[in-house]
Scaffold this active site. Structure first.
Site, short mmCIF file in Angstrom:
data_model
loop_
_atom_site.label_atom_id
_atom_site.label_comp_id
_atom_site.label_asym_id
_atom_site.label_seq_id
_atom_site.Cartn_x
_atom_site.Cartn_y
_atom_site.Cartn_z
N HIS A 66 -0.83 2.37 10.62
CA HIS A 66 -0.31 1.15 11.21
C HIS A 66 -0.88 1.04 12.62
CE1 HIS A 66 2.35 4.48 12.18
NE2 HIS A 66 2.64 3.85 13.30
N ALA A 67 -0.66 -0.10 13.24
CA ALA A 67 -1.10 -0.31 14.61
C ALA A 67 -0.06 -1.17 15.32
CB ALA A 67 -2.47 -0.99 14.63
#
Length: 149
Positions: A66-67
């Site tokens: 994820h970011a």
């Protein structure tokens, strides 16, 4: 809730990857192709893992790349990919990774319920059997919907 943010178009089965970066790119491509994220979001997923280490390997055989939302998340979603063969991500306790759950979170809060439900699902041994044996995304979605019911 999971069945609201995961659908058949976000599931990829038996992906072949060269390394962990390729595995993240290929698994997150479903989110990109379905308008859930922008291309820079995938780069941010990889850059974050390079900076912080293989923290995205959250349990045995499972990665959750994820970011930050501002990197290009457009809509909350989770993509699911199974890797064949499994890939080393550099986490000696939990490698090799067989399952990649790519998360697109639009803010710091809306995904928390989804993460809680995903954590419960990841506690179900049957779920891994379905992931291993599934020939179609429908089989995985059917399991998720039945689990929620």
């Amino acid at each position: 809730m999971l069945s609201n943010i995961i659908n058949e178009n976000l599931i990829r089965l038996k992906i072949s990857a060269n390394d962990w970066e390729d595995a993240v790119r290929k698994s997150a491509s479903a989110l990109l192709e379905n308008g859930k994220i922008t291309a820079p979001y995938i780069d941010a997923m990889i850059d974050t893992a390079k900076e912080v280490g293989p923290y995205i390997v959250i349990t045995k055989h499972v990665a959750l790349p994820h970011a930050r939302p501002e990197a290009g998340a457009k809509e909350i979603a989770i993509g699911i990919a199974t890797l064949d063969p499994p890939i080393e991500f550099g986490n000696s306790s939990n490698d090799p990774v067989k399952y990649v759950f790519s998360l697109s979170a639009v803010d710091q809060n809306t995904h928390l319920q989804a993460m809680s439900e995903l954590a419960e699902l990841l506690g179900e041994e049957d779920f891994y059997s379905i992931l291993d044996k599934a020939e179609s995304a429908d089989e995985i979605m059917d399991y998720i919907k039945a689990y929620e019911a």
